[in-house]
Design an enzyme around this catalytic site. Structure first.
Site, PDB file in Angstrom:
ATOM      1  N   GLU A  99      -6.860  -7.189  -0.750  1.00 64.27           N
ATOM      2  CA  GLU A  99      -7.192  -6.980   0.665  1.00 64.27           C
ATOM      3  C   GLU A  99      -8.501  -6.223   0.752  1.00 64.27           C
ATOM      4  O   GLU A  99      -8.677  -5.187   0.102  1.00 64.27           O
ATOM      5  CB  GLU A  99      -6.074  -6.207   1.363  1.00 64.27           C
TER       6      GLU A  99
ATOM      7  N   GLU B  36       0.831  -1.208   0.000  1.00 66.89           N
ATOM      8  CA  GLU B  36       0.000   0.000   0.000  1.00 66.89           C
ATOM      9  C   GLU B  36       0.863   1.255   0.000  1.00 66.89           C
ATOM     10  O   GLU B  36       1.238   1.761   1.058  1.00 66.89           O
ATOM     11  CB  GLU B  36      -0.927   0.035   1.221  1.00 66.89           C
TER      12      GLU B  36
END
Length: 220
Positions: free
Chosen positions: A183, A97
């Site tokens: 995710e 991320e």
């Protein structure tokens, strides 16, 4: 892995290599001085067990600042690609991320460099993290990485991320990019709050209608 495959009917798992927190791959501590070997063994154990069960498995470089560790990432993924890259059910995810980073000047060059180390050994699918906690897939797809077998990471938590994020994701799809939700969760992005059942169902329907692969987040 056997339990997840047989009881949960999972067909893809994500083996997250913790990179830069205490005790992670690149952060040895007094209580774990050989953190690199220890963590690599954990990931390989998960990958091997997944392969034994015939599952797809994603090898994930789990960091918010992976651009700081490009050399180490290239070495890691080169080794993983040599070891597993001939198996079609092994997938590589290069950057969990990215946070406050620019796609074209910071994130994309990192991806291109690490992707090159993989392509020396494997043509397998590679998943590319996108800015703002892997939500700016529309921005990434306006300046895509030049490779035939990549997808872009989309993350969401249903109680926090709703219609506007789906609109961004749809813009990326309309621009010809493949997405992979590596995710997602049903609560807020913080991990707190109540489960948003209605918004979760909207996300599930949206992904199913577009045949987008997804991995729900759980800690085991």
């Amino acid at each position: 892995m056997a339990w997840l495959a047989e009881d949960w009917h999972a067909d893809v798992l994500r083996a997250a290599m913790g990179v830069d927190e205490a005790g992670g791959y690149l952060k040895p501590t007094d209580w774990l001085p050989n953190s690199k070997a220890f963590n690599k063994n954990l990931v390989e154990t998960v990958v091997n067990a997944s392969l034994d069960r015939g599952l797809y498995v994603i090898v994930d470089w789990h960091s918010h600042n992976a651009q700081l560790y490009e050399k180490e990432a290239k070495e890691f993924f080169s080794d993983m690609a040599q070891r597993y890259g001939h198996l079609p059910n092994v997938i590589f995810e290069l950057f969990n991320e990215p946070t406050n980073l620019n796609w074209s000047s910071e994130v994309k060059p990192y991806h291109e460099a690490v992707l090159g180390s993989i392509r020396e050994h494997s043509a397998n699918l590679v998943i590319l993290g996108t800015p703002t906690w892997s939500q700016d897939v529309d921005v990434a797809c306006e300046d895509p990485v030049d490779d035939e077998n990549v997808a872009y990471t989309l993350h969401f938590y249903a109680a926090s991320h709703k219609g506007p994020l789906r609109q961004k994701a749809q813009a990326a799809l309309d621009n010809g990019c493949a997405l992979f939700v590596t995710e997602w969760g049903t609560c807020k992005a913080t991990g707190n709050g109540t489960v948003d059942f209605d918004e979760t169902q909207q996300w599930l329907d949206w992904m199913d209608e577009r045949a987008i692969s997804k991995i729900g987040r759980a800690h085991v």
